[in-house]
Every structure is written in C-alpha cells, then in structure tokens.
Enzyme design. Structure first.
Site: not given
Ligand code: NAG
Ligand code: NAG
Length: 462
Positions: A226, A372, A429
């Site tokens: 990630d 982000y 993930h």
C-alpha cells in the site's frame, strides 16, 4: 488517396514515437531537501536526536471515553433486504463489533500484546518518528541484514506482528536473518503528523532514510505494501545507492512506457501478459469499473480529508465501519456479497480492533488521510518520479486479490532490475497480516536473490 493515407499514417507514427521516446528518455533524479523541517517552527535548532524507548499506552480516561461513545451511539438504519457489504459496512453486523470492542476486547492484554516488541521514538526533521526495531540474536556465522518494512492505509505497524517473528529467526536454507525496522508513517499511529502542508511520499522517503542512517544503516533492504509500497518505490528511485533490494507486495509502475504497454495489451493481451493471468488486468473496462466503485474513498481523502476526519474522529463506530469495510473488500472482492463482509475468514476481531486502536488511541485518522491530499499535490506530481527508472534489484509479490496486477514486462520499464515476481493464487491487499508465512517466505527468497545479484554484479565490475 493512397499517398494521403501514407502521409497521415507516417505523421501519426511519428507523433506516437516522439511521445513514446519523450516518455521513455531518462529523467534526472530530483534533489530533495534532506533537512526540511516538518515540526513546529519554534523547535528549530532545539532538536533532540536521541533514540528513546517507547511503550504503547491505553490510558484509563481514553478507554472510559471510548466505551461511552461505543455504547451511546444512535440506532443505525437497517441494511436493505438481502444486502451484504455492497452498500458499505452492513449495519446489521455493526452491533456485534461494537459490543465486542466495548465489552470483550481486553484493553490491558492487548496493550501488553502490542508492547511485545521493542518500540522507540526519535525526532527527525521536527517530528517524533515511531518505530519497532528488532535485532535478532544469532550465531556469528549468520548474517543480520537491515530491512525497513512499511505499512499503509488503513493499516499500521500491527499488520506485521505475525510476520515479525518469522523474519527475525533462522530459517532453513538461509544463512541470514533480518534486523527489522518497522516505522509508523508520519501522521499514522504513534508518529507525529506534519504541522504544515507538503509532506507526501518523497518527503517521507527522506525521513525514513534519515531514520535508517541514524540507526547506523547507510545501506539497507526495503519492503512495503500500500503506501509502504509507494514509499519504498520512491526510496529506490531517489536513493538507488542506498537501497540494496526492494521487495513490494504492491509493485506498480506508472511510467509512460508501462501505460503504453498496458494499453497495447488491451488489444493484444498475449504480447503483455501470460494467458492465465490476463483476467487480472483485462478487460480494462472491468478495471476502471472497479476503480469507480471502490476508490471513492481515495477521491474523498485526496480532496477533503479534514471533513471526513470529523465524524471518524468523533465516533468509534464510524471509524470501525470506515476502516473494516476496506479490510473486507480488499482482502477478497467477493466478500462484499457476504452479510458479514467475510471479515472473520482471515482475521480475528482482536487483530482488527488492535489496528483500530492504533488509530483511535492516537487520534490519527485525519492526519493519516491527509497523506492522500499531499500525494496528489502539484508540487509532488511535478517531480515526475513515475518517469524515473531505478536499477535497484526489485521483487514483486503479487497476491490474487491485490487491487491491480502488472506483469513483468510492464513493471520492468520502471524497475530495470526486476529480479523476480511471485504470483499467488491466494491472498489480498493486507498480505503480511493475512498470510504471514507466505509473506515471510517470499521476503527471504527475494533477498537471497538480491544478494546473488550483488555478487554477480560485483564480479563483472572487477
Ligand atoms: C484481561 O487480561 C488479563 C491478562 O490476561 C486478565 O488478568 C484479566 O482478567 C482480563 N480482563 C478481563 C476483563 O477479561
Ligand atoms: C501518488 O501520487 C502520484 C502522483 O503524484 C500518483 O502517480 C500515484 O498513483 C499516487 N499513489 C497513490 C497510492 O495514491
């Protein structure tokens, strides 16, 4: 007529070639400020660079307040008939999670569990950076290799707890083990957040390199998934001299050539990807549909992290639903059709709530989501890091349910020494958390290959 067609064709090919080579020509590595200050201005020059032991602490007042909030939530609207997690976290499921967190989750026992590894903090560029560090005790003939291992969102250092013991003890077939350094990304869990805008992936890469240097490691191996995958990829791009090998469980290239190849493969898949893996990439329309359906969180966090941060900071039930929905769908896409989101298939409640506690007890959900927004800033995009190739030996561990798949010939345009990939028929993930044995075995295998690569390369240089 025929002549005109030829002219147009040649012009089109010329334009395509120009674009292709422009995208493919080597770019120079940008120089970042290795001492950029991210903490409060008044602390400049007063930095304490010592390394201090740290312990996770769930204090009484926090626990009391948390339980009160968990128990006092309003009734949630029931889910639609016959629905699993397609509309998000299924509200018929949430009460069992809330009551477990409030009444069964053993705070003192879990606190002790989280403290089972040695934790530390040290101030780097104005921020207290938290990390776990394990130095294994092994016989003299066993080599100890430094490995920086980085988590992502909405994970934490907790993702690695099951894998850590497997990486720090001797394993048959290998004459090395790892000294692990597992930091929290700034703004995540126990690491301080920046106080001003601009701390994105490249800046975190600088901070973590400074961390490794402070711990006495000028050269080291890196691993990530990630955001961790993004950060270690950037470290390999910015500091190729320092990174001995790059292992990623979300290896991804956005180099123009990778994009061109992916696009060509949409029409001629056999040129790009082995037949049995083609469905992991194509049709592109399914990938875009998936992105539209599952990546709303990213748009939200990249644009308005502080707004969504308000409810998630105030309500543990909200935080739980928001984060655990990701552990459901990112572990396996089909889990969203299950009433319980398949959450118990690979994880226990304690494991998942430990991770929630790292966000809740540190009040770090808002600062974690700001990452982000920083990553998509013009300042960072304009560095053009995606276009810079890296010769650091690289290995991709590719889980079946990872959010995207790229085959070696797409990856190798950016990672020019792609030593190997492991394609799994299982796992999602949060791979280290979900399949720690598979994960650890692959890290050993990859690092052995990196060491062999260095040996061969040394020979050819002589
Ligand atoms: C929590 O765990 C500790 C240590 O294992 C134990 O002594 C204690 O009784 C447990 N508390 C509850 C409420 O179960
Ligand atoms: C981060 O931003 C870069 C551009 O700055 C983009 O290429 C990349 O996909 C982003 N990564 C993530 C994980 O969002």
């Amino acid at each position: 007529m025929g002549f005109l067609v030829k002219v147009v064709l040649v012009a089109a090919l010329g334009a395509a070639a120009w674009y292709y080579f422009k995208g493919c020509c080597p770019k120079t590595i940008p120089k970042l400020d290795n001492n950029e200050w991210w903490g409060p201005k008044e602390l400049v020059g007063k930095q304490d660079s010592s390394i201090k032991p740290f312990k996770v602490k769930f204090d009484e007042a926090m626990i009391k307040d948390l339980k009160l909030r968990l128990k006092n939530h309003r009734a949630f609207r029931p889910p639609l008939e016959g629905v699993g997690f397609e509309y998000g976290f299924n509200t018929a499921q949430i009460d069992s999670w809330i009551s477990y967190w409030a009444d069964k989750y053993n705070f003192s026992e879990r606190e002790a569990f989280l403290n089972k590894f040695p934790h530390f903090k040290t101030n780097i560029q104005g921020l207290d950076i938290h990390f776990i560090r394990i130095k294994p005790e092994v016989p003299k003939d066993v080599e100890v290799l430094p490995l920086l291992m980085i988590h992502g969102w909405p994970g934490s250092v907790r993702e690695f707890y099951e894998a850590i013991p497997l990486l720090t003890r001797q394993t048959a077939g290998y004459n090395f083990v790892f000294e692990l350094i597992v930091p929290s990304i700034p703004g995540y869990g126990f690491s301080d957040p920046a106080v001003r805008p601009g701390l994105g992936m490249p800046q975190v890469a600088v901070i973590f390199r400074n961390l490794m240097n402070r711990l006495g490691h000028k050269k080291f191996y890196v691993q990530g998934g990630d955001w961790g995958a993004g950060i270690v990829s950037v470290m390999s791009t910015l500091f190729p001299e320092d990174i001995l090998g790059h292992h990623s469980n979300m290896l991804f290239s956005q180099h123009t050539c990778s994009m061109v190849r992916t696009f060509v493969g949409a029409f001629f898949p056999s040129l790009i990807v082995e037949e049995h893996l083609a469905s992991r990439m194509y049709p592109l329309s399914s990938f875009f549909a998936y992105v539209l359906e599952e990546f709303g969180y990213m748009h939200l966090q990249a644009t308005k992290p502080d707004t969504i941060g308000v409810p998630l900071t105030d309500s543990p039930a909200g935080l739980l639903a928001y984060i655990l929905e990701k552990f459901s769908t990112w572990t396996k896409k089909e889990y969203k059709f299950k009433p319980d989101g398949g959450l118990s298939n690979r994880f226990t409640k304690d494991q998942l709530i430990d991770n929630l506690m790292i966000y809740w007890s540190t009040n770090s959900i808002t600062t974690s989501m700001r990452f982000y927004a920083e990553n998509f800033s013009h300042k960072i995009m304009s560095l053009g890091l995606d276009q810079i190739t890296t010769a650091v030996p690289t290995w991709g561990l590719q889980a079946k349910e990872e959010l995207m798949y790229q085959p070696p010939n797409v990856l190798s345009t950016k990672f020019t020494n792609l030593i190997g990939t492991t394609v799994l028929d299982d796992g999602g993930h949060f791979l280290a958390f979900e399949l720690p044995q598979v994960f650890a075995a692959d890290v050993f295998k990859a690092v052995k290959a990196f060491k062999e690569w260095h040996q061969t390369n040394k020979k050819t240089e002589l």
